[in-house]
Design an enzyme around this catalytic site. Structure first.
Site, mmCIF file in Angstrom:
data_model
loop_
_atom_site.group_PDB
_atom_site.id
_atom_site.type_symbol
_atom_site.label_atom_id
_atom_site.label_comp_id
_atom_site.label_asym_id
_atom_site.label_seq_id
_atom_site.Cartn_x
_atom_site.Cartn_y
_atom_site.Cartn_z
ATOM 1 C CE LYS A 111 1.189 12.310 -0.418
ATOM 2 N NZ LYS A 111 0.999 13.227 0.741
ATOM 3 C CB SER A 192 -2.356 14.931 -0.167
ATOM 4 O OG SER A 192 -1.117 14.945 0.534
ATOM 5 C CB SER A 216 -1.131 15.104 3.712
ATOM 6 O OG SER A 216 -1.787 16.101 2.966
#
Ligand SMILES: *[C@@H]1O[C@H](CO)[C@@H](O)[C@H](O)[C@H]1NC(C)=O
Ligand SMILES: *[C@@H]1O[C@H](CO)[C@@H](O)[C@H](O)[C@H]1NC(C)=O
Ligand SMILES: *[C@@H]1O[C@H](CO)[C@@H](O)[C@H](O)[C@H]1NC(C)=O
Ligand SMILES: *[C@@H]1O[C@H](CO)[C@@H](O)[C@H](O)[C@H]1NC(C)=O
Ligand SMILES: *[C@@H]1O[C@H](CO)[C@@H](O)[C@H](O)[C@H]1NC(C)=O
Ligand SMILES: *[C@@H]1O[C@H](CO)[C@@H](O)[C@H](O)[C@H]1NC(C)=O
Ligand SMILES: *[C@@H]1O[C@H](CO)[C@@H](O)[C@H](O)[C@H]1NC(C)=O
Ligand SMILES: *[C@@H]1O[C@H](CO)[C@@H](O)[C@H](O)[C@H]1NC(C)=O
Ligand SMILES: *[C@@H]1O[C@H](CO)[C@@H](O)[C@H](O)[C@H]1NC(C)=O
Ligand SMILES: *[C@@H]1O[C@H](CO)[C@@H](O)[C@H](O)[C@H]1NC(C)=O
Ligand SMILES: *[C@@H]1O[C@H](CO)[C@@H](O)[C@H](O)[C@H]1NC(C)=O
Ligand SMILES: CC(=O)N[C@H]1CO[C@H](CO)[C@@H](O)[C@@H]1O
Length: 547
Positions: A111, A192, A216
């Protein structure tokens, strides 16, 4: 081997009709090797060890797959320009008989809030950090490299790990654009860790790392048909991960199988002097063997709880199709030898009514963000704290302000930080909802080893106390599901073919138990294979090698 154009179904009607007739895209099958959307780590290791392909071949293949779908899905914000040379060095080591770990030579995506000291940017999706430099790799990136994994690229995310605005869309960042999931056109990828979810689900790398503050990892794993492990806060180091909350942030794997997720967790877990929350890990020496935990019989004799009252109180946040699948899952877990008991979260109604809001996250972010920025060796926009960051965001047109506001920051900037005496009261209230009134109290009172909920409802309470959760695919919305758009109006939040998962929630540091239960459920159900994405990349290792 077979080369095919992208299969994109242009209208909902076609998609619905196709799904109704048990439509399934035949993933290209090679005589030699399974498609990269199906191959698990053990397949890849077999391929590497037998000399069927090299790590460099894998990098070329995954890169081609990323490029095939990226224009439609925007899952990957940047590729590591050094990936091929890193893979080649790892191939040399392998030839010399040096194998660093099972992940040796295996491409992984991370990420874009997990910093790397290489040519890639670490931005949390903000233009303010494009070009910023960190002094060294984050501990997560360093551990992946030490295990021999190839960090192939950085995935798009909900900007600032979804900590800027409520008036935005999951998977959107100013720097990375809008990510879409692949099970329905314009599908909300959740967040996320949106790009990590899409990348892992489509086999754009073996798997991906995400981060979680509240949902997330779990939520994008839920809607991308993945296994996600949200580790205990402190099992995995947050050093040089762009933070939200020191009390809630954690880093974990998002993979297509429980075993692959376990392999990744094995590589990244463990204490780190640079993140003192990791020093609370009771396994300071040898970590538990998460692979050995993958036991088909793990549910036999286990006591497993269900937080039925959460389903009742939050019934408006889920659908009958998910509830029905959940009841079936509970029956399957009982049939696998577990004793099922009620394990309600006694303060859940009080939590649902509370006005606590984001007080803890706000207070932590006010301190954590400057601490991260202090580490930068190059800070191109001179951002030192949240006030600077808000000013930058308001003044930089690509940040899409005021269309997407900065409401969460406005609230935080008006609030006390986590060194203030007021913080303690908010934090204790938060802990009560998670501990005695939530998951930890439920586990203690009922003497259970895990509590179940549909993943749509599982993240928020474990988030408050930093306890672990593992999600596994449980089913899909049926073909005739009515399409519901997200609040921002640009994504399909619920629709036909959209996946959903089952969560196993446990006590702190109980990942090995949760992995066992998740594996036993996964192996009995294999729901991941029930349906296919509407869009799949076609390039396979055989195309790169000319099989
Ligand atoms: C992804 O797609 C966007 C938009 O087409 C492009 O700008 C970007 O370079 C692509 N990224 C990768 C890693 O291919
Ligand atoms: C592989 O082994 C040979 C012979 O010991 C050595 O010369 C070479 O440097 C080694 N290569 C790597 C990449 O370790
Ligand atoms: C990082 O950002 C810089 C500045 O925009 C850009 O030139 C560079 O290509 C980016 N790195 C990668 C690997 O995309
Ligand atoms: C934990 O680490 C942080 C950052 O390195 C440091 O500021 C803090 O004093 C440490 N806290 C304890 C209790 O050691
Ligand atoms: C748990 O909650 C459910 C639904 O609210 C309720 O029916 C059940 O009686 C509760 N169980 C216990 C042991 O309190
Ligand atoms: C949960 O909270 C919402 C508003 O935040 C309220 O409308 C609802 O009645 C609450 N549910 C229960 C069971 O208390
Ligand atoms: C929560 O609020 C609802 C109405 O909004 C009320 O009916 C309920 O009693 C409240 N529950 C608790 C535990 O405060
Ligand atoms: C936190 O708030 C206190 C005042 O309550 C202030 O002195 C301190 O500088 C703040 N810390 C940060 C990092 O903003
Ligand atoms: C706010 O941002 C503008 C650019 O948009 C910059 O000129 C100004 O110096 C910044 N103000 C502060 C207080 O940082
Ligand atoms: C969100 O932004 C849109 C577009 O600017 C606007 O129409 C809407 O009122 C905003 N919603 C909220 C809750 O601020
Ligand atoms: C979808 O079809 C099933 C039968 O296949 C039916 O039971 C269900 O009511 C339908 N749902 C909707 C929303 O039309
Ligand atoms: C860094 C990067 O590749 N960003 C691209 C991500 O996707 C958007 C489209 O949504 C492009 O505009 C960006 O250039």
């Amino acid at each position: 081997m077979l080369l095919r154009g992208l299969v994109v179904l242009s209208t909902a009607f076609q998609l619905g009709a196709a799904l109704n007739s048990q439509y399934s895209i035949q993933t290209p099958k090679s005589t030699y090797f399974p498609s990269l959307i199906e191959a698990d780590l053990e397949d890849i290791v077999t391929g590497l060890e037998s000399g069927l392909f090299t790590s460099a071949d894998l990098v070329k293949t995954y890169t081609a797959r990323i490029k095939e779908v990226n224009d439609t899905l925007h899952a990957v914000t940047e590729l590591n320009p050094d990936a091929l040379s890193i893979a080649t060095s790892l191939d040399d080591l392998r030839r010399n008989g040096t194998i660093l770990s099972p992940l040796h030579g295996v491409p992984i995506i991370i990420k874009n809030n997990i910093a790397t000291a290489d040519k890639m940017n670490s931005t949390a999706g903000s233009w303010s950090l494009v070009g910023a430099k960190v002094p060294r790799d984050s501990t997560m990136a360093a551990k992946l490299r030490k295990a021999g994994a190839v960090i192939l690229g950085k995935s798009n995310l909900s900007q600032w790990a979804n900590y800027r605005s409520d008036n935005t869309s999951n998977g959107w960042s100013a720097y990375g654009g809008q990510t879409y999931a692949a099970y329905y056109p314009k599908q909300d990828p959740s967040g996320s860790s949106s790009g990590s979810g899409v990348s892992s689900s489509l086999g754009l790398a073996l798997a991906a790392l995400g981060t979680e503050t509240s949902g997330s990892i779990l939520s994008p794993s839920d809607v991308n048909n993945l296994v996600g492990i949200k580790p205990t806060v402190g099992l995995t180091s947050r050093y040089l991960v762009i933070p939200i909350s020191e009390h809630q942030d954690t880093v974990g794997p998002m993979a297509r199988s429980v075993k692959d997720a376990a392999y990744l967790l094995q590589a990244i877990a463990g204490p780190d002097p640079n993140d003192n929350y990791t020093l609370a890990n009771p396994h300071q020496g040898i970590q538990p063997d998460y692979l050995a935990a993958c036991n088909y019989n793990a549910l036999t004799g286990a006591r497993i709880g269900v937080a039925w009252n959460v389903l009742d109180i939050w019934s408006q946040y889920t659908d009958d199709v998910v509830i029905d699948a959940f009841h079936e899952a509970v029956d399957q877990i009982r049939a696998a030898g577990a004793t099922i008991v009620d394990a309600n979260f006694t303060a859940f109604a009080q939590y649902n009514n509370s006005t606590l809001g984001d007080a803890v996250l706000n207070a932590d972010f006010l301190v954590g963000l400057p601490n991260y920025l202090k580490e930068l060796t190059y800070n191109p926009n001179n951002i030192h704290n949240l006030a600077d960051e808000r000013n930058f965001t308001h003044g930089f047109p690509l940040e899409d302000w005021p269309e997407r506001d900065t409401k969460l920051w406005d609230e935080a900037l008006a609030q006390y930080n986590n060194t203030s005496p007021q913080f303690w009261k908010a934090y204790q209230e938060s802990l009560y909802y998670g501990d005695e009134g939530g998951i930890l109290g439920a586990l203690r009172r009922t003497n259970t080893s895990a509590v179940l909920l549909p993943t749509q409802l599982s993240p928020s309470i474990p988030a408050l106390v930093g306890s672990p959760v593992v999600t596994v695919p449980m089913g899909f919305y049926p073909w005739n599901t009515t399409v519901v758009m997200n609040g921002f109006g640009n994504l399909v939040a619920t629709g036909p073919n959209v996946p959903f998962g089952l969560s196993f929630m446990g006590a702190k540091w109980s990942e090995a138990d949760l992995i066992g239960f998740a594996y036993a459920y996964e192996q009995r159900t294999m729901h991941r294979n029930d349906k296919q994405p509407y869009l799949v990349p076609n390039v396979e290792v055989g195309d790169v090698l000319g099989w």
